[in-house]
Design a protein around this motif. Structure first.
Motif, PDB file in Angstrom:
ATOM      1  N   ARG A 194       0.752  -1.761  -0.458  1.00 43.37           N
ATOM      2  CA  ARG A 194       0.003  -0.112  -0.008  1.00 43.37           C
ATOM      3  C   ARG A 194       0.822   1.355  -0.438  1.00 43.37           C
ATOM      4  O   ARG A 194       0.030   2.212  -0.436  1.00 43.37           O
ATOM      5  CB  ARG A 194      -0.838   0.007   1.674  1.00 43.37           C
ATOM      6  N   ASP A 234      -4.342   3.577  -0.181  1.00 44.46           N
ATOM      7  CA  ASP A 234      -5.684   4.023   0.524  1.00 44.46           C
ATOM      8  C   ASP A 234      -5.865   5.559   0.777  1.00 44.46           C
ATOM      9  O   ASP A 234      -6.895   6.261   0.477  1.00 44.46           O
ATOM     10  CB  ASP A 234      -5.577   3.741   1.080  1.00 44.46           C
ATOM     11  N   ASP A 235      -4.680   6.661   1.230  1.00 45.44           N
ATOM     12  CA  ASP A 235      -5.099   7.670   1.499  1.00 45.44           C
ATOM     13  C   ASP A 235      -5.043   8.823   0.488  1.00 45.44           C
ATOM     14  O   ASP A 235      -5.618   9.729   0.857  1.00 45.44           O
ATOM     15  CB  ASP A 235      -3.951   7.971   2.561  1.00 45.44           C
ATOM     16  N   LEU A 236      -4.637   8.110  -0.514  1.00 44.82           N
ATOM     17  CA  LEU A 236      -4.884   9.220  -1.835  1.00 44.82           C
ATOM     18  C   LEU A 236      -5.814   9.861  -2.182  1.00 44.82           C
ATOM     19  O   LEU A 236      -6.416  10.984  -2.744  1.00 44.82           O
ATOM     20  CB  LEU A 236      -4.142   8.909  -3.128  1.00 44.82           C
ATOM     21  N   SER A 237      -7.212   9.355  -2.157  1.00 45.59           N
ATOM     22  CA  SER A 237      -8.066  10.089  -2.333  1.00 45.59           C
ATOM     23  C   SER A 237      -8.613  11.030  -1.830  1.00 45.59           C
ATOM     24  O   SER A 237      -9.793  11.672  -1.774  1.00 45.59           O
ATOM     25  CB  SER A 237      -9.612   9.059  -2.232  1.00 45.59           C
ATOM     26  N   VAL A 238      -7.941  11.163  -0.643  1.00 45.98           N
ATOM     27  CA  VAL A 238      -8.814  12.221   0.948  1.00 45.98           C
ATOM     28  C   VAL A 238      -7.986  13.610   0.003  1.00 45.98           C
ATOM     29  O   VAL A 238      -8.375  14.841   0.365  1.00 45.98           O
ATOM     30  CB  VAL A 238      -8.128  12.504   1.863  1.00 45.98           C
ATOM     31  N   LYS A 265      -8.108  14.796  -3.051  1.00 48.68           N
ATOM     32  CA  LYS A 265      -8.332  15.674  -4.062  1.00 48.68           C
ATOM     33  C   LYS A 265      -9.319  17.177  -3.474  1.00 48.68           C
ATOM     34  O   LYS A 265      -9.503  17.257  -2.370  1.00 48.68           O
ATOM     35  CB  LYS A 265      -9.637  14.614  -4.805  1.00 48.68           C
TER      36      LYS A 265
END
Length: 103
Positions: free
Chosen positions: A29, A96-100, A102
């Motif tokens: 991850r 998984d944190d990359l969508s935050v 945006k």
């Protein structure tokens, strides 16, 4: 007397390296490790292109390797810059944190 290695051995090595990169990409991850796994997969494909170009006595595979290396270098410049900036902002960031992020 020069000993030569069969091209099948190189193809098997390329398949093993590609599989290692694909498994690492799916399991890990950490964005930096995922990035390195993609680069590992690109190098495995390059190895396959060179082996097949040598076997077929055609320069097309080696030309393809040149273009893959150019694209990989551009990917390293852009991708590594983005990953480093993300890690500076959030040191423990995962994929998984990359969508935050945006905006």
């Amino acid at each position: 007397m020069v000993a030569s290695v069969a091209p099948e051995a190189y193809l098997v090595l390329g398949a093993m390296i590609f599989t290692l990169g694909a498994v690492g990409l799916l399991i890990r991850r950490n964005a930096l490790v995922m990035f390195m796994c993609v680069e590992l997969m690109l190098n495995a494909v390059n190895l396959t292109f060179v082996v097949m170009a040598r076997e077929l006595h055609d320069l097309g595979g080696q030309v393809a390797v040149f273009f893959v290396l150019v694209v990989a270098a551009a990917e390293v410049v852009v991708g590594l810059g983005i990953i480093v900036s993300i890690f500076r902002r959030r040191p423990g960031a995962t994929a998984d944190d990359l969508s935050v992020l945006k905006g």
